[in-house]
Design a protein around this motif. Structure first.
Motif, PDB file in Angstrom:
ATOM      1  N   ARG A 141      41.896  37.566  31.965  1.00 59.82           N
ATOM      2  CA  ARG A 141      42.077  36.051  31.021  1.00 59.82           C
ATOM      3  C   ARG A 141      43.578  35.345  32.154  1.00 59.82           C
ATOM      4  O   ARG A 141      43.348  33.956  32.277  1.00 59.82           O
ATOM      5  CB  ARG A 141      42.155  35.774  30.225  1.00 59.82           C
ATOM      6  N   PHE A 142      44.236  36.199  32.530  1.00 56.26           N
ATOM      7  CA  PHE A 142      45.669  35.680  33.061  1.00 56.26           C
ATOM      8  C   PHE A 142      45.870  35.884  34.602  1.00 56.26           C
ATOM      9  O   PHE A 142      46.938  35.738  35.231  1.00 56.26           O
ATOM     10  CB  PHE A 142      46.848  36.172  32.098  1.00 56.26           C
ATOM     11  N   CYS A 143      45.031  36.584  35.229  1.00 53.50           N
ATOM     12  CA  CYS A 143      45.466  36.558  36.419  1.00 53.50           C
ATOM     13  C   CYS A 143      44.936  35.455  37.748  1.00 53.50           C
ATOM     14  O   CYS A 143      43.538  36.018  38.088  1.00 53.50           O
ATOM     15  CB  CYS A 143      44.614  38.817  36.515  1.00 53.50           C
ATOM     16  N   SER A 144      45.881  35.040  38.675  1.00 54.91           N
ATOM     17  CA  SER A 144      45.108  34.269  39.180  1.00 54.91           C
ATOM     18  C   SER A 144      45.156  35.437  40.973  1.00 54.91           C
ATOM     19  O   SER A 144      45.351  36.336  40.793  1.00 54.91           O
ATOM     20  CB  SER A 144      46.039  33.479  39.711  1.00 54.91           C
ATOM     21  N   GLU A 145      44.051  34.936  41.448  1.00 53.20           N
ATOM     22  CA  GLU A 145      43.137  35.514  42.745  1.00 53.20           C
ATOM     23  C   GLU A 145      44.546  35.745  43.608  1.00 53.20           C
ATOM     24  O   GLU A 145      45.126  36.757  44.116  1.00 53.20           O
ATOM     25  CB  GLU A 145      42.607  34.723  43.800  1.00 53.20           C
ATOM     26  N   TRP A 146      45.800  35.091  43.321  1.00 49.27           N
ATOM     27  CA  TRP A 146      46.862  34.731  44.262  1.00 49.27           C
ATOM     28  C   TRP A 146      47.662  36.455  43.677  1.00 49.27           C
ATOM     29  O   TRP A 146      48.147  37.408  44.652  1.00 49.27           O
ATOM     30  CB  TRP A 146      47.794  33.924  44.074  1.00 49.27           C
TER      31      TRP A 146
END
Ligand SMILES: Cc1cc2nc3c(=O)[nH]c(=O)nc-3n(C[C@H](O)[C@H](O)[C@H](O)COP(=O)(O)OP(=O)(O)OC[C@H]3O[C@@H](n4cnc5c(N)ncnc54)[C@H](O)[C@@H]3O)c2cc1C
Length: 541
Positions: free
Chosen positions: A491-496
């Motif tokens: 939920r809190f992890c961007s692709e970057w």
């Protein structure tokens, strides 16, 4: 047509287009956003002042929460910690009681707090929301004669933007209760985080037994992938009166400059002081702030003159910093002072506390110079090799390409020996220094190329990067993997961000912080091999 948002960082070098952007007005709003996947597409990321020089804010298609309006300073409070830990806090006298005023709340927590049991002590803290800036917090603390041990040049950064990210400051005085000194996280006592269900979870540095909680250390390098920080408590201490001596070192050979810096640092460190240096390559000068704590009673008699000098120097410093550019007039002034004084120590001033934080304008047009830098942290043992060879490397790079950074900033930080990830993970307390090239245009391709090459060189020498401060770190996920810890929440992890966690999972050998502590020699050899691996990876790119 769906509305998209265009956000960019302060340097205007990184853009991102979240599907939803919300400037949160209340903690409950953050909780609602985190829990409502239908209305707020993941990943959910927070943005502070967006000062970071990297793309750590990238969140295309997700939901970004602007935290600037969550800027309430809740007040002063006490938390418990072990009696032996650091001394960044004030002992509570038994006659002191809980007080409440309109602006400030001082509270005691925990059943043993009032008595501060035999092995525990009460540590004074300030509690504030995540959108509060470092400058706002210091203004509040000024009303109480208090300060944070961490006092970076940057005052515009938000607490949320520095609680899960890397920072550096040549701090002075005793270590924080955590044992560390020189980064914001060293002073953190607790963080309140909104999780993926919208629940508010408080994480504390010390457990009820007074021991440091391992999961808190993991959280510190989570890079915001465990949730959104909404408030936190940070250890404070009474003002530390300080004497700053400004040294100006003229054109020296790299080996001589290294020796001078080492001597100044050793001298300052012998009295819990520190130095901060800017090696200006455009003007051929190195400016060193030699900072030492001073008894209030020993402050120079001519304090008004001292104030004038300080004011003048700080205004010059701020201008030069924001633009990463020292004017010829400043250079001439410093040169003149050096000749008149007949020594490198050109100015000395006293201040009642540490704390010269700068607030930069929010929107500086691309036509104007804007400071950018790239961060690399090393063990103090490597100072001579890193600085001397780094300067020689830059000189050679300039002769081949015509490009040179404007200079380098050098900071010294003390690690606690407790950290599990990031540049300050170490076996036992150590001194680290950062050696950061500076430039005046974050969008210049020549700067980006220089940083790519310099990163390879820094990595080969054992340098550690920071995801929010090492430009172009996304090109080197294996190297950046040393800066993350824990298992990220989708939920809190961007692709970057995901790329660094994935790289860590794939090859734990390239994550120095996860090594089982061995003897110092074998551990360092393993680290060196890891760093060589990462350097080879960079070379192959
Ligand atoms: C001109 C300039 C000078 C600087 N000087 C210094 C210096 O002297 N010392 C130093 O250490 N650094 C310095 N910095 C770097 C800066 O302090 C860091 O990049 C810091 O992280 C920026 O804080 P921010 O509030 O802008 O965070 P942002 O850049 O907005 O965010 C940083 C990261 O934290 C995450 N985040 C933000 N808020 C939250 C939250 N509430 N919950 C969870 N995650 C969150 C973001 O998603 C992002 O990944 C400087 C930067 C500039 C541009």
């Amino acid at each position: 047509m769906a509305l998209t948002w265009q956000l960019e960082n302060w340097g205007k070098s990184v853009q991102t287009s979240p599907a939803v952007y919300v400037l949160a007005q209340a903690v409950e709003e953050v909780q609602k956003i985190a829990a409502d996947e239908a209305a707020f597409p993941g990943p959910v990321r927070a943005s502070g002042a967006a000062l970071s020089v990297t793309a750590c804010h990238s969140n295309d298609g997700g939901t970004t929460i602007g935290m600037q309006k969550l800027n309430r300073i809740i007040g002063l409070c006490y938390m418990e910690g072990p009696a032996a830990a650091g001394s960044g806090g004030k002992l509570l006298q038994s006659s002191e009681s809980t007080t409440t005023t309109a602006t400030t709340t001082t509270t005691m927590e925990g059943s043993a707090a009032a008595g501060a049991g035999a092995n525990l002590r009460s540590i004074e803290c300030v509690e504030a929301q995540a959108g509060v800036t470092l400058a706002q917090l210091q203004s509040f603390l000024d009303e109480h004669g208090l300060e944070l041990a961490f006092c970076a040049e940057i005052g515009s950064a938000t607490l949320g933007g520095v609680c899960f990210a890397t920072t550096k400051d040549s701090s002075i005085g005793p270590a924080c209760p955590s044992g560390g000194l020189g980064d914001f996280q060293s002073g953190l006592m607790s963080i309140a985080v909104v999780d993926e269900l919208g629940n508010l979870q408080e994480h504390r540095l010390f457990g009820t037994d007074g021991q440091q909680d391992a999961s808190f250390q993991t959280l510190l390098d989570s890079q915001g992938t465990q949730g959104i920080a909404v408030s936190m408590r940070i250890a404070v201490r009474p003002y530390t009166p300080m004497i700053t001596t400004l040294h100006v070192l003229g054109s020296l050979t790299a080996p001589d400059l290294v020796k001078e810096l080492q001597a100044l640092h050793a001298d300052a460190a012998s009295t819990q002081g520190n130095i901060f240096a800017v090696i200006d390559l455009t003007q051929g000068l190195t400016i060193v702030e030699h900072r030492t704590p001073s008894d209030a009673g020993k402050m120079p008699a001519r304090v008004s003159l001292s104030r004038l000098i300080r004011k003048h120097w700080l205004s010059q410093k701020k201008r030069s910093f924001q633009r990463s550019y020292m004017t010829t007039a400043v250079k001439l002034e410093l040169e003149l002072l050096r000749q008149v004084r007949g020594s490198s120590a050109v100015l000395r001033y006293a201040s009642a506390r540490r704390g010269d934080v700068f607030e930069y304008p929010q929107d500086v047009p691309t036509s104007e110079h804007r400071l950018v830098y790239s961060y690399y942290s090393f063990d103090l043992d490597a100072f001579q090799e890193v600085v001397q060879e780094g300067l020689e490397w830059v000189s050679e790079y300039k002769s081949k390409t015509g490009f040179s950074p404007s200079g380098f900033a050098v900071y010294f930080v003390t690690t606690s020996g407790q950290r599990v990830g990031g540049p300050y993970a170490s076996r036992g307390p150590r001194t680290k220094f950062s050696f950061d090239p500076l430039y005046h245009d974050p969008c210049d391709d020549k700067w980006a190329l220089f940083v790519q090459m310099f990163s390879a060189s820094a990595c080969a020498k054992g340098g550690r990067p920071a995801l929010n401060q090492t430009v172009g770190i996304e090109k080197y996920p294996e190297w950046g993997a040393s800066d993350v810890s824990g298992t990220p929440k989708a939920r809190f992890c961007s692709e970057w961000m995901r790329a660094f966690f994935d790289a860590k999972d794939q090859d734990t050998n390239q994550t120095p912080a996860t090594h089982t502590p061995a003897s110092r020699d074998t551990a360092d050899t393993t680290d060196a091999l890891d760093n060589q691996d990462a350097a080879d990876t960079i070379d192959r790119l």
